[in-house]
Design a protein around this motif. Structure first.
Motif, mmCIF file in Angstrom:
data_model
loop_
_atom_site.group_PDB
_atom_site.id
_atom_site.type_symbol
_atom_site.label_atom_id
_atom_site.label_comp_id
_atom_site.label_asym_id
_atom_site.label_seq_id
_atom_site.Cartn_x
_atom_site.Cartn_y
_atom_site.Cartn_z
ATOM 1 N N VAL A 179 -4.690 -6.533 -1.639
ATOM 2 C CA VAL A 179 -5.252 -5.318 -1.047
ATOM 3 C C VAL A 179 -5.966 -4.471 -2.103
ATOM 4 O O VAL A 179 -5.377 -4.099 -3.129
ATOM 5 N N CYS A 180 -7.220 -4.146 -1.829
ATOM 6 C CA CYS A 180 -8.093 -3.524 -2.825
ATOM 7 C C CYS A 180 -7.542 -2.216 -3.395
ATOM 8 O O CYS A 180 -7.612 -1.985 -4.603
ATOM 9 N N HIS A 181 -7.002 -1.352 -2.556
ATOM 10 C CA HIS A 181 -6.587 -0.025 -3.027
ATOM 11 C C HIS A 181 -5.404 -0.094 -3.980
ATOM 12 O O HIS A 181 -5.296 0.717 -4.906
ATOM 13 N N ILE A 182 -4.520 -1.056 -3.772
ATOM 14 C CA ILE A 182 -3.390 -1.223 -4.674
ATOM 15 C C ILE A 182 -3.827 -1.980 -5.923
ATOM 16 O O ILE A 182 -3.406 -1.656 -7.042
ATOM 17 N N ALA A 183 -4.698 -2.965 -5.757
ATOM 18 C CA ALA A 183 -5.211 -3.715 -6.903
ATOM 19 C C ALA A 183 -6.001 -2.807 -7.844
ATOM 20 O O ALA A 183 -5.918 -2.952 -9.068
ATOM 21 N N LEU A 184 -6.777 -1.894 -7.303
ATOM 22 C CA LEU A 184 -7.537 -0.960 -8.148
ATOM 23 C C LEU A 184 -6.615 -0.222 -9.103
ATOM 24 O O LEU A 184 -6.910 -0.059 -10.290
ATOM 25 N N ALA A 185 -5.481 0.231 -8.587
ATOM 26 C CA ALA A 185 -4.533 0.967 -9.420
ATOM 27 C C ALA A 185 -3.854 0.039 -10.427
ATOM 28 O O ALA A 185 -3.773 0.349 -11.623
ATOM 29 N N GLN A 186 -3.391 -1.109 -9.962
ATOM 30 C CA GLN A 186 -2.662 -2.027 -10.837
ATOM 31 C C GLN A 186 -3.528 -2.595 -11.951
ATOM 32 O O GLN A 186 -3.029 -2.896 -13.043
ATOM 33 N N GLU A 187 -4.827 -2.714 -11.697
ATOM 34 C CA GLU A 187 -5.727 -3.293 -12.693
ATOM 35 C C GLU A 187 -6.402 -2.236 -13.562
ATOM 36 O O GLU A 187 -7.293 -2.551 -14.349
ATOM 37 N N GLY A 188 -5.998 -0.980 -13.428
ATOM 38 C CA GLY A 188 -6.487 0.064 -14.328
ATOM 39 C C GLY A 188 -7.844 0.649 -14.001
ATOM 40 O O GLY A 188 -8.504 1.235 -14.865
ATOM 41 N N HIS A 189 -8.275 0.523 -12.754
ATOM 42 C CA HIS A 189 -9.581 1.070 -12.372
ATOM 43 C C HIS A 189 -9.489 2.517 -11.874
ATOM 44 O O HIS A 189 -10.523 3.134 -11.580
ATOM 45 N N CYS A 190 -8.294 3.052 -11.759
ATOM 46 C CA CYS A 190 -8.092 4.423 -11.288
ATOM 47 C C CYS A 190 -7.737 5.308 -12.475
ATOM 48 O O CYS A 190 -6.731 5.068 -13.157
ATOM 49 N N ARG A 191 -8.554 6.350 -12.717
ATOM 50 C CA ARG A 191 -8.343 7.206 -13.875
ATOM 51 C C ARG A 191 -8.636 8.668 -13.540
ATOM 52 O O ARG A 191 -9.611 8.961 -12.832
ATOM 53 N N PRO A 192 -7.818 9.582 -14.051
ATOM 54 C CA PRO A 192 -7.997 11.014 -13.770
ATOM 55 C C PRO A 192 -9.391 11.512 -14.142
ATOM 56 O O PRO A 192 -9.980 11.084 -15.144
ATOM 57 N N GLY A 193 -9.921 12.391 -13.308
ATOM 58 C CA GLY A 193 -11.186 13.054 -13.598
ATOM 59 C C GLY A 193 -12.429 12.266 -13.252
ATOM 60 O O GLY A 193 -13.542 12.767 -13.393
#
Length: 510
Positions: A179-193
């Protein structure tokens, strides 16, 4: 609960006016509104709400900036402006763009149509391509969509393409995530700011990391692929202050169902939803993701949680990219503020056929169900399965209806089979699920959350009643158009599986 005059019946609200909404949301560990981070490596449903619709006073000198909310600061920075205000239309530079198998082919087609057959994406390292929706199926058109993603990613030298070729065994595909939204977080694509845009309405999940994240359409996506920018209107911000100790029978799914039940599925239309308060600070990252995931179910443009030590710790081993968290100014103006005392909230469900059709789980105890589904970007994370396993363990009973388990990603699937459940004597989630009589955890994907082809795992091909940890319960959402879906937390879903009726999880947890 918050105090107020008068009395209320279940489902009612208390309202009071408040003149000053100038409350800081800067984490107590810092007095700065911007700083640099770099990785070296009751029985009633009750709330108090207040509405404010005042305009900011203009700065008295040219050097002073008007106070801004988190979302406004992120969009100001991304548009290279010193300040923005709600209603401004600004060209925003995109930090990460994501697409998947159901919307990627259309976006790719528009990109080539508008920029040329030989055009290249603006930055091949900022595009993330994640097949996840209709994967484990024999449907030729669904399979073709993944082929289109693969061809495009090879053509464009996309760095982050999480491919899958062997559909018979997901484990044979090391690049495949789920699932893309969880994978984005687990793979480090989500960052503050940062600004993260994706061709999926639940892209707002990433707001849990203190960034601006929202879903966009295929036409917008085609433009972003070619330019790395998009014209966005700055949204007003609604502020949700959630305080009080979280009862051990509640999860973030109950919190967001409470909010949507209060403001309705249209209550945050094109608004930013900012979540603060002691309850929010106590949530782990996956629970914060659940909260932000469903802001779109209230019509929200984006949801956002201020980054703090919990955020930074989660990111420690996931990204080496420097990031700059931002926080709402102490004098920032919010269109409305909603306050909740969570300590007295009870487990909730959303009845068919709308996420705002809120009810107490205990009030639905006579509703017989046919199945339970635990999975999706909303309810298929590691913490969701640990919660379900905790309840099954506490009950010592077996399920009375088919109970489908769909981990969101490969990592979640591994966690189910390797992480031990606290208080279990060393048992893993998978062992507890097997003892409870659940279906074997399926291949990680979106699976039946959005229906899909007829052979999709756990799809509702009959008019049944389902308790689900997913995010939408519209007619036909999980398959059959006459199916009835009750949205609930993993605790409530697991409890309901054990009885065959919608069940308050306190029956087993206490």
């Amino acid at each position: 609960m918050a105090s107020s005059l008068g009395s209320a019946h279940p489902g009612s609200s208390f309202f009071h006016n408040k003149k000053d909404l100038s409350l800081s949301v800067v984490p107590p560990t810092s007095q700065l509104s911007i700083y640099k981070c770099k990785k070296p490596f009751s029985k009633n449903i009750v709330m108090a709400t207040t509405t404010q619709q005042s305009e900011r006073k203009p700065a008295t000198t040219g050097s002073l900036k008007a106070p801004m909310t988190m979302t406004e600061k992120i969009l100001a920075k991304a548009s290279e402006k010193s300040g923005v205000k709600p209603g401004d239309n600004v060209w925003v530079n995109v930090d990460v763009f994501m697409t998947n198998d159901i919307s990627g082919p259309g976006s790719i087609g528009i990109f080539h149509r508008e920029f040329g057959k030989n055009a290249k994406v603006w930055d091949h390292e900022k595009v993330v391509v994640i097949p996840d929706h209709y994967i484990f199926t024999s449907d030729e058109r669904a399979n073709r969509n993944v082929d289109i993603l693969r061809e495009f990613s090879l053509e464009q030298n996309i760095k982050y393409f999480y491919d899958i070729k062997d559909l018979s065994n997901f484990k044979a595909n090391p690049d495949y995530k789920g699932v893309c939204h969880i994978a984005l977080a687990q793979e480090g694509h989500c960052r503050p700011g940062e600004v993260l845009l994706g061709t999926d309405s639940h892209t707002c999940t990433a707001g849990a990391f203190g960034q601006f994240a929202t879903g966009i359409g295929n036409t917008e996506a085609g433009f972003v692929l070619g330019t790395g920018a998009l014209l966005l209107k700055v949204p007003h911000t609604l502020r949700f202050v959630m305080d009080g100790e979280m009862p051990d029978y509640l999860l973030a799914k109950d919190l967001i169902l409470q909010i949507i039940g209060e403001i309705s599925v249209a209550g945050a239309t094109y608004k930013s939803m900012e979540f603060v308060g002691t309850t929010i600070e106590s949530l782990n990252m996956e629970e914060r993701m659940t909260l932000c995931n469903m802001v779109i179910e209230a019509g929200g443009k984006n949801g956002v949680v201020p980054a703090d030590s919990t955020t930074f710790k989660y990111l420690e081993d996931k990204t080496s990219v420097s990031y700059e968290p931002v926080y709402s100014d102490a004098q920032a103006s919010f269109l409305s503020e909603f306050r909740f005392d969570i300590s007295n909230l009870e487990p909730l469900v959303a009845k068919p056929h709308s996420p705002d059709n809120r009810s107490l789980a205990r009030e639905c105890k006579d509703i017989k169900i046919d199945r339970v589904y635990i999975g999706s970007c909303t309810g298929g994370k590691t913490q969701d399965f640990l919660a379900a396993a905790k309840l099954f363990l506490a009950s010592g009973k077996k399920v009375k209806v088919p109970t489908f388990l769909v981990p969101a990603t490969q990592k979640v699937w591994v966690d189910i089979y390797t992480l031990t459940v606290p208080g279990s004597g060393g048992k893993t989630c998978s062992q507890i699920f097997e003892e409870a009589g659940c279906d074997t955890p399926a291949s990680p994907s979106c699976a039946a959350c959005m229906g899909g082809p007829k052979d999709t795992y756990a799809r509702m091909n009959e008019a049944q009643v389902c308790v689900s940890t997913t995010n939408r319960n519209f007619p036909g959402r999980m398959g059959h158009k006459e199916g009835q879906i009750y949205l609930a937390s993993p605790y409530t879903a697991a409890a309901s599986a054990l009885t065959g009726y919608i069940t308050d999880p306190r029956q087993f947890l206490h």
